[in-house]
Design a protein around this motif. Structure first.
Motif, PDB file in Angstrom:
ATOM      1  N   LEU A 198      38.603  49.018  32.365  1.00 25.14           N
ATOM      2  CA  LEU A 198      38.723  47.672  32.927  1.00 25.14           C
ATOM      3  C   LEU A 198      37.552  47.381  33.854  1.00 25.14           C
ATOM      4  N   GLY A 199      37.335  46.084  34.114  1.00 29.11           N
ATOM      5  CA  GLY A 199      36.230  45.666  34.968  1.00 29.11           C
ATOM      6  C   GLY A 199      36.696  45.166  36.323  1.00 29.11           C
ATOM      7  N   GLN A 200      35.747  44.608  37.082  1.00 31.90           N
ATOM      8  CA  GLN A 200      36.045  44.128  38.429  1.00 31.90           C
ATOM      9  C   GLN A 200      37.022  42.948  38.425  1.00 31.90           C
ATOM     10  N   ASP A 201      36.933  42.091  37.408  1.00 31.60           N
ATOM     11  CA  ASP A 201      37.874  40.961  37.334  1.00 31.60           C
ATOM     12  C   ASP A 201      39.304  41.473  37.196  1.00 31.60           C
ATOM     13  N   GLU A 202      39.486  42.497  36.343  1.00 33.53           N
ATOM     14  CA  GLU A 202      40.819  43.065  36.163  1.00 33.53           C
ATOM     15  C   GLU A 202      41.281  43.776  37.432  1.00 33.53           C
ATOM     16  N   LEU A 203      40.348  44.447  38.131  1.00 34.75           N
ATOM     17  CA  LEU A 203      40.716  45.093  39.395  1.00 34.75           C
ATOM     18  C   LEU A 203      41.237  44.062  40.387  1.00 34.75           C
ATOM     19  N   LYS A 204      40.527  42.939  40.467  1.00 34.76           N
ATOM     20  CA  LYS A 204      40.938  41.886  41.398  1.00 34.76           C
ATOM     21  C   LYS A 204      42.313  41.335  41.010  1.00 34.76           C
ATOM     22  N   ALA A 205      42.526  41.175  39.697  1.00 35.74           N
ATOM     23  CA  ALA A 205      43.807  40.640  39.232  1.00 35.74           C
ATOM     24  C   ALA A 205      44.947  41.612  39.549  1.00 35.74           C
ATOM     25  N   LEU A 206      44.742  42.901  39.288  1.00 33.67           N
ATOM     26  CA  LEU A 206      45.800  43.883  39.551  1.00 33.67           C
ATOM     27  C   LEU A 206      46.095  43.992  41.042  1.00 33.67           C
ATOM     28  N   ALA A 207      45.045  43.944  41.879  1.00 32.33           N
ATOM     29  CA  ALA A 207      45.256  44.002  43.327  1.00 32.33           C
ATOM     30  C   ALA A 207      46.041  42.787  43.809  1.00 32.33           C
ATOM     31  N   PHE A 208      45.735  41.615  43.234  1.00 31.87           N
ATOM     32  CA  PHE A 208      46.466  40.391  43.587  1.00 31.87           C
ATOM     33  C   PHE A 208      47.931  40.522  43.195  1.00 31.87           C
ATOM     34  N   ASP A 231      50.983  56.219  46.944  1.00 31.92           N
ATOM     35  CA  ASP A 231      51.442  56.460  48.319  1.00 31.92           C
ATOM     36  C   ASP A 231      52.703  55.670  48.631  1.00 31.92           C
ATOM     37  N   LYS A 232      52.832  54.482  48.016  1.00 35.17           N
ATOM     38  CA  LYS A 232      54.022  53.647  48.221  1.00 35.17           C
ATOM     39  C   LYS A 232      55.187  54.096  47.350  1.00 35.17           C
ATOM     40  N   ASP A 233      54.951  55.144  46.549  1.00 33.88           N
ATOM     41  CA  ASP A 233      55.993  55.709  45.691  1.00 33.88           C
ATOM     42  C   ASP A 233      56.504  54.716  44.647  1.00 33.88           C
ATOM     43  N   VAL A 234      55.603  53.868  44.140  1.00 31.83           N
ATOM     44  CA  VAL A 234      55.982  52.956  43.059  1.00 31.83           C
ATOM     45  C   VAL A 234      55.252  53.302  41.764  1.00 31.83           C
ATOM     46  N   LEU A 235      54.383  54.320  41.810  1.00 30.81           N
ATOM     47  CA  LEU A 235      53.636  54.732  40.625  1.00 30.81           C
ATOM     48  C   LEU A 235      53.475  56.244  40.651  1.00 30.81           C
ATOM     49  N   LEU A 282      52.603  50.637  35.738  1.00 28.93           N
ATOM     50  CA  LEU A 282      51.338  50.562  35.010  1.00 28.93           C
ATOM     51  C   LEU A 282      51.503  49.765  33.725  1.00 28.93           C
ATOM     52  N   THR A 283      52.582  50.035  32.992  1.00 28.97           N
ATOM     53  CA  THR A 283      52.870  49.280  31.771  1.00 28.97           C
ATOM     54  C   THR A 283      53.041  47.796  32.078  1.00 28.97           C
ATOM     55  N   GLU A 284      53.782  47.506  33.141  1.00 29.83           N
ATOM     56  CA  GLU A 284      54.013  46.104  33.509  1.00 29.83           C
ATOM     57  C   GLU A 284      52.708  45.394  33.834  1.00 29.83           C
ATOM     58  N   LEU A 285      51.850  46.041  34.612  1.00 28.33           N
ATOM     59  CA  LEU A 285      50.575  45.427  35.011  1.00 28.33           C
ATOM     60  C   LEU A 285      49.668  45.184  33.808  1.00 28.33           C
ATOM     61  N   LEU A 286      49.539  46.178  32.933  1.00 28.57           N
ATOM     62  CA  LEU A 286      48.657  46.022  31.766  1.00 28.57           C
ATOM     63  C   LEU A 286      49.201  44.973  30.801  1.00 28.57           C
ATOM     64  N   THR A 287      50.512  44.837  30.762  1.00 27.20           N
ATOM     65  CA  THR A 287      51.101  43.788  29.919  1.00 27.20           C
ATOM     66  C   THR A 287      50.821  42.405  30.491  1.00 27.20           C
ATOM     67  N   ALA A 317      54.838  49.872  25.120  1.00 24.34           N
ATOM     68  CA  ALA A 317      54.534  48.447  25.261  1.00 24.34           C
ATOM     69  C   ALA A 317      55.740  47.664  25.755  1.00 24.34           C
ATOM     70  N   GLN A 318      56.856  48.330  25.949  1.00 17.48           N
ATOM     71  CA  GLN A 318      58.085  47.668  26.405  1.00 17.48           C
ATOM     72  C   GLN A 318      58.182  47.735  27.925  1.00 17.48           C
ATOM     73  N   ILE A 319      58.293  46.565  28.563  1.00 21.97           N
ATOM     74  CA  ILE A 319      58.410  46.511  30.024  1.00 21.97           C
ATOM     75  C   ILE A 319      59.828  46.889  30.426  1.00 21.97           C
ATOM     76  N   THR A 320      59.920  47.937  31.245  1.00 21.54           N
ATOM     77  CA  THR A 320      61.245  48.375  31.706  1.00 21.54           C
ATOM     78  C   THR A 320      61.375  48.273  33.216  1.00 21.54           C
ATOM     79  N   SER A 321      60.396  47.639  33.859  1.00 20.12           N
ATOM     80  CA  SER A 321      60.449  47.479  35.320  1.00 20.12           C
ATOM     81  C   SER A 321      60.185  46.034  35.688  1.00 20.12           C
ATOM     82  N   ASN A 322      60.436  45.728  36.938  1.00 19.64           N
ATOM     83  CA  ASN A 322      60.192  44.371  37.414  1.00 19.64           C
ATOM     84  C   ASN A 322      59.644  44.453  38.837  1.00 19.64           C
ATOM     85  N   TYR A 323      58.574  45.228  38.992  1.00 18.72           N
ATOM     86  CA  TYR A 323      57.974  45.415  40.302  1.00 18.72           C
ATOM     87  C   TYR A 323      57.248  44.153  40.781  1.00 18.72           C
TER      88      TYR A 323
END
Length: 516
Positions: free
Chosen positions: A14-24, A49-53, A61-66, A81-87
């Motif tokens: 992934l690139g910087q645009d995707e990094l910015k999107a995931l951080a947002f 560190d937040k114990d969510v990954l 991770l699956t949710e974010l990439l989806t 490819a199936q989202i099983t979380s709602n973080y």
């Protein structure tokens, strides 16, 4: 593949645009400015560190990439490819989705329209997500108030408002509805407390909540609509288990059963501060004394002392004193306490309350001293606000407006209403409102307000049963909605808004409850 290596591969792909999107998208989990995330290792380390990954919990991770549409990467890394979380909250997903549909030309137009609200240097080189962040920082938008964004899109790209409409529908937000015009034969003793403001649509009588007419002296007329609590990011509704014959629990109900509870183990539960403004005789604007508010004050004092709070009462405060009291309270040490309660009883209009000098204080100003930056010792602890103050002045004869019209000395019903200002962006706040947006509530000169009195009565009845606070407020909604004036024409529906992450359950007091 080793999970650390898998995360490294994701970062390389992934690139910087995707990094910015995931951080947002993750900013509510990270609790930091997404622009401070400078690399994928930084992002993933923070989430771990937040114990969510973790290797055991890769669902985020699956949710974010989806969300950012990376199906090939999911496949290449052999991730489900199936989202099983709602973080990620629906609100974050909405803003990201909108940003994907905003062209460079749309963005330039948005920045132009925001020039009067946002400093130009903040808009110079910013992306759409940066603009959204700045709007959030200035409280122009939040999970429950997207009015400013809708206004901008009406000028820039109206079709984008369809996504906002869909978000509102999926979040179950209430539709503000108004009653048909009233007959002038309504007794003058019923006095309005709010306004029928923007976004109000006609409501057929069939949509009214069921009414139980009563002629008792404490039943006062009101206007309201059926609604649900406003969903916000990281909201905990605190619903009790529903046991219905032959019914199976939904997945959502199962998730609710797993909600944590805020710790309530301190020797002193916390401070309950009551700001009670009654005497407006020296006000710079025409405001009447709030006869009957002392009944609410005493009820709140008895109940919260019973719940092991240290109750502090401040009466008839000018604007600066109101702010000073809360700022000093915010600077205090709450490390040995479980939570904070603040009750404000005053006149007001939309988004504000009045000091007895006639100067106004915004609801946000009242709550700001207790956010994560203002009061570190209350971080991750519930901050509970209950506001009883008129929030509008639209005339609806013969019902008059609190603080804006002449009040008949014989009237025993006066006014107080809800707050349209949203809760702060931080977590762990609850704002209890006397009525739904744009509608009105009433104050009985003899028996106090319906909302505060119902709140106190339900706390007394339900705390010993270990019912959580949001469920108690839902019961308050139900009780108040059933009340009506003798003619059954006036109704009221309270409504809480909150960003609680856990259930608020007060320990059962050892002392017997006070009289309701």
């Amino acid at each position: 593949m080793d999970f650390q290596k898998l995360l490294l591969e994701v970062g390389k792909s992934l690139g910087q645009d995707e990094l910015k999107a995931l951080a947002f998208l993750c900013m509510d989990l990270l609790r930091r400015n997404p622009n401070s995330v400078d690399s994928f290792p930084d992002l993933f380390s923070s989430l771990m560190d937040k114990d969510v990954l973790s290797a055991e919990k890769p669902q985020l991770l699956t949710e974010l990439l989806t969300i950012i549409r990376q199906p090939r990467l999911l496949r290449d890394l052999h991730l489900s490819a199936q989202i099983t979380s709602n973080y990620i909250s629906a609100y974050r997903k909405l803003l990201y989705s909108l940003s994907e549909d905003i062209t460079d030309e749309d963005l330039r137009s948005m920045k132009f329209l925001l020039n009067s609200k946002v400093p130009r240097r903040k808009l110079a080189e910013n992306t759409t997500l940066d603009v959204f962040l700045e709007m959030e920082h200035l409280d122009l938008i939040n999970e429950t108030n997207l009015n400013k964004l809708e206004e901008i899109f009406n000028s820039v790209c109206p079709v984008l408002n369809l996504k906002i409409d869909q978000y509102k529908a999926e979040m179950g937000r209430p539709r503000s509805l108004s009653l048909p015009s009233e007959s002038n034969e309504v007794p003058a003793s019923f006095q309005r407390t709010g306004s029928l403001g923007r976004g109000v649509q006609p409501m057929p009588p069939s949509f009214l909540p069921s009414m139980n007419s009563s002629n008792s002296s404490d039943d006062v007329g009101q206007v309201g609509v059926i609604c649900q609590p406003l969903p916000t990011n990281n909201v905990s509704y605190g619903l009790n288990k529903m046991e219905t014959q032959g019914a199976t629990m939904t997945e959502a109900q199962k998730q609710m059963e797993g909600l944590e509870t805020y710790p309530m183990t301190a020797a002193k539960r916390g401070i309950c501060v009551i700001l009670n403004n009654n005497d407006f005789s020296k006000s710079d604007v025409s405001l009447k004394d709030r006869v009957g508010t002392d009944v609410d004050e005493q009820s709140l004092k008895r109940v919260f002392e019973w719940l092991n709070f240290e109750v502090q009462i401040h009466r008839d405060l000018v604007k600066e004193t109101m702010l000073s009291v809360l700022k000093m309270l915010g600077k205090g040490d709450h490390s040995q306490m479980d939570c904070l309660v603040c009750c404000v009883l005053s006149h007001g209009k939309e988004g504000i309350v009045y000091g007895v000098d006639g100067c106004t204080v915004t609801i946000k100003e009242l709550m700001d001293p207790f956010d994560g930056l203002g009061c570190v010792s209350l971080v991750e602890k519930p901050k509970l606000f209950f506001i009883q103050a008129c929030q509008g002045n639209k005339e609806q004869k013969p019902v008059e407006i609190d603080g804006r019209e002449e009040e008949d000395d014989d009237d025993y019903i006066c006014s107080d209403a809800r707050v349209t200002e949203s809760i702060p962006n931080g977590a762990d706040f609850l704002l209890g409102m006397a009525t739904v947006p744009s509608y009105v509530s009433f104050r009985d000169r003899t028996n106090g307000t319906w909302y505060i009195q119902s709140l106190c009565q339900n706390l007394i009845q339900m705390v010993p049963r270990e019912v959580d606070l949001v469920s108690i407020l839902t019961k308050v909604n139900a009780d108040v909605s059933r009340k009506s004036c003798p003619y059954g024409w006036k109704k009221q529906m309270p409504q809480p808004a909150f960003s609680l992450r856990k259930k608020v359950i007060f320990p059962v007091p050892k002392m017997p409850p006070p009289d309701a």
